[in-house]
Design an enzyme around this catalytic site. Structure first.
Site, PDB file in Angstrom:
ATOM      1  N   HIS A  96       1.147  -0.943  -0.185  1.00 26.05           N
ATOM      2  CA  HIS A  96       0.187   0.177   0.134  1.00 26.05           C
ATOM      3  C   HIS A  96       0.683   1.156   0.116  1.00 26.05           C
ATOM      4  CE1 HIS A  96       0.438   1.345   4.086  1.00 26.05           C
ATOM      5  NE2 HIS A  96       0.717   0.098   4.785  1.00 26.05           N
ATOM      6  N   ASP A 121      -0.970   4.769   0.394  1.00 22.93           N
ATOM      7  CA  ASP A 121      -0.561   5.349   1.927  1.00 22.93           C
ATOM      8  C   ASP A 121      -0.203   5.368   3.255  1.00 22.93           C
ATOM      9  OD1 ASP A 121      -2.020   2.872   1.978  1.00 22.93           O
ATOM     10  OD2 ASP A 121      -3.587   4.388   2.976  1.00 22.93           O
ATOM     11  N   ASP A 180       6.487   1.523   6.058  1.00 26.72           N
ATOM     12  CA  ASP A 180       5.609   0.912   5.858  1.00 26.72           C
ATOM     13  C   ASP A 180       4.539   1.697   4.674  1.00 26.72           C
ATOM     14  OD1 ASP A 180       3.164  -0.393   6.872  1.00 26.72           O
ATOM     15  OD2 ASP A 180       2.613   0.978   8.510  1.00 26.72           O
ATOM     16  N   GLU A 195      -4.750   1.458   2.431  1.00 24.88           N
ATOM     17  CA  GLU A 195      -4.734   0.432   3.484  1.00 24.88           C
ATOM     18  C   GLU A 195      -5.174   1.461   5.269  1.00 24.88           C
ATOM     19  OE1 GLU A 195      -2.439  -2.011   6.746  1.00 24.88           O
ATOM     20  OE2 GLU A 195      -2.308   0.137   6.110  1.00 24.88           O
ATOM     21  N   GLU A 196      -4.479   1.953   5.502  1.00 25.38           N
ATOM     22  CA  GLU A 196      -4.522   2.775   6.285  1.00 25.38           C
ATOM     23  C   GLU A 196      -5.657   3.179   7.294  1.00 25.38           C
ATOM     24  OE1 GLU A 196      -1.943   2.391   8.663  1.00 25.38           O
ATOM     25  OE2 GLU A 196      -0.038   2.505   7.780  1.00 25.38           O
ATOM     26  N   ASP A 256       1.614 -10.094   0.656  1.00 22.68           N
ATOM     27  CA  ASP A 256       1.574  -9.237   1.742  1.00 22.68           C
ATOM     28  C   ASP A 256       3.030  -8.849   2.902  1.00 22.68           C
ATOM     29  OD1 ASP A 256       0.606  -6.106   1.571  1.00 22.68           O
ATOM     30  OD2 ASP A 256      -1.435  -7.292   2.673  1.00 22.68           O
ATOM     31  N   HIS A 261       4.973   3.487  11.445  1.00 21.26           N
ATOM     32  CA  HIS A 261       3.943   4.695  12.707  1.00 21.26           C
ATOM     33  C   HIS A 261       4.919   6.048  13.054  1.00 21.26           C
ATOM     34  CE1 HIS A 261       0.580   2.419  11.311  1.00 21.26           C
ATOM     35  NE2 HIS A 261       1.221   2.129  10.178  1.00 21.26           N
TER      36      HIS A 261
END
Length: 364
Positions: free
Chosen positions: A3, A5, A35, A69-70, A95, A339
């Site tokens: 992903h 985003d 990420d 996704e987030e 994934d 994150h």
């Protein structure tokens, strides 16, 4: 899969601008480097290299990238619906998820390549207590905040039962063989020492505990808008990650039974079930595991239960060969940057990701 985003940033707490891609001393700084732009870049770089070499896979390869996704968006579900509509059943889905890590399993000193074969479900639960309100100068024995505090403590003192089965059991069986003597005895005889492992996990919390049981983390609480007013209503929210042995319905039942207070309303405000468990005794697993072992030589490859959530859970309805592996070797400090502030990646780590996807695509 990948992903593109990313999660939000508080730029004031970053040492370098989070969206400028600063490259210094072999380290690339930026939100999303770990990420999951590392896998996004690894997949496309590997594909570009193979195309230049006139490589042609035996099977079709789909790049299924999402941009939401987030926030638990519709990108991945819509892609899965496309596959369903067109009668496409993936032989393998890969994934983000596990990584090559060290010092995460008791007694194991060598690097471990952890491939997620399932992921926990998620449930956000709202606990509500009500009263007539009133002035704080003449309170009744228990205010709504006090009632909820008691419920919170009860659940923290009585965690969900441990389940040493499925992905967790496979992980213990695989990695336990590389552990120190004492831990090898424990992991080889879980029928006898399962209680000891459960006790260790409950006391330490963290990743080991999350592998064994449904977890409950209280994250929010709301009461009165004034300091001297008893709230007519108080709320608290728990973020729960459901073990594959549990369901949304069974978890709610456990919460209500454990709290055992009719004045507390317990409701799920968002939820989805744990993913199906993917096979490991099959060609698809062997291809992913071999690609990991060849890229990070000397690591032991093991299945594990992913305690976070990913877009790959949507693929459970069309494939039982869904594997979760972020193609990186990460230190404990680097795992903490995901994150977090000052997210960054070593360039050599990004290069290894390309190597992994070259090997994996070469097996397609």
């Amino acid at each position: 899969m990948a992903h593109y985003d990313v999660v939000p940033v508080d730029e004031a707490h970053w040492e370098k601008p989070p969206f400028e891609g600063i490259l210094e001393n072999g380290v690339l700084w930026g939100r999303g480097t770990l990420d999951t732009k590392v896998t996004f870049n690894g997949i496309l770089s590997a594909a570009n290299t193979l195309i230049c070499q006139n490589f042609q896979p035996e099977r079709d390869v789909y790049f299924a990238f999402s941009g939401d996704e987030e926030v638990n968006g519709l990108g991945a579900p819509n892609i899965v619906s496309y596959f369903e509509k067109n009668g496409i059943t993936p032989a393998m889905v890969v994934d983000e998820g596990g990584a090559v890590v060290e010092n995460v399993f008791p007694g194991v000193k060598i690097p471990c390549g952890l491939i997620g074969i399932a992921e926990k479900g998620l449930m956000n639960v709202c606990f509500t207590a009500r009263s007539q309100g009133g002035h704080a100068s003449a309170p009744k024995p228990h205010t709504p905040v006090g009632v909820l505090s008691a419920a919170c403590k009860t659940l923290e003192d009585h965690p969900f039962p441990a389940h040493i089965q499925g992905p967790a059991a496979q992980m213990f069986d695989t990695l336990g063989r590389y552990s120190s003597f004492l831990y090898r005895v424990i992991f080889a005889n879980l029928w006898c020492f399962g209680w000891l492992l459960d006790l260790m996990a409950k006391k330490s919390g963290g990743e080991m505990n999350a592998l064994l049981r449904t977890t409950v983390a209280f994250t929010q609480m709301k009461g009165s808008s004034a300091r001297n007013v008893i709230p007519p209503e108080a709320e608290m929210v728990a973020n729960m990650r459901l073990n594959p042995a549990d369901t949304v319905a069974s978890a709610l039942e456990y919460l209500k039974k454990t709290v055992n207070d009719d004045t507390v309303t317990i409701e799920a405000i968002e939820s989805f079930e744990p993913s199906p468990v993917s096979e490991t005794d099959c060609e698809a697993w062997n291809k992913v595991a071999a690609s990991v072992a060849e890229t990070w030589r000397g690591c032991v490859v093991s299945p594990y239960l992913m305690v976070q959530c990913s877009d790959s859970r949507h693929y459970g309805r069309i494939s039982n060969h869904v594997y979760r592996f972020s193609a990186m070797d990460l230190t404990a400090e680097e795992r903490g940057l995901i994150h977090g502030n000052n997210e960054r990646i070593r360039v050599e780590t990004a290069c290894k990701a390309v190597e992994f996807y070259l090997r994996l695509l070469g097996r397609c």
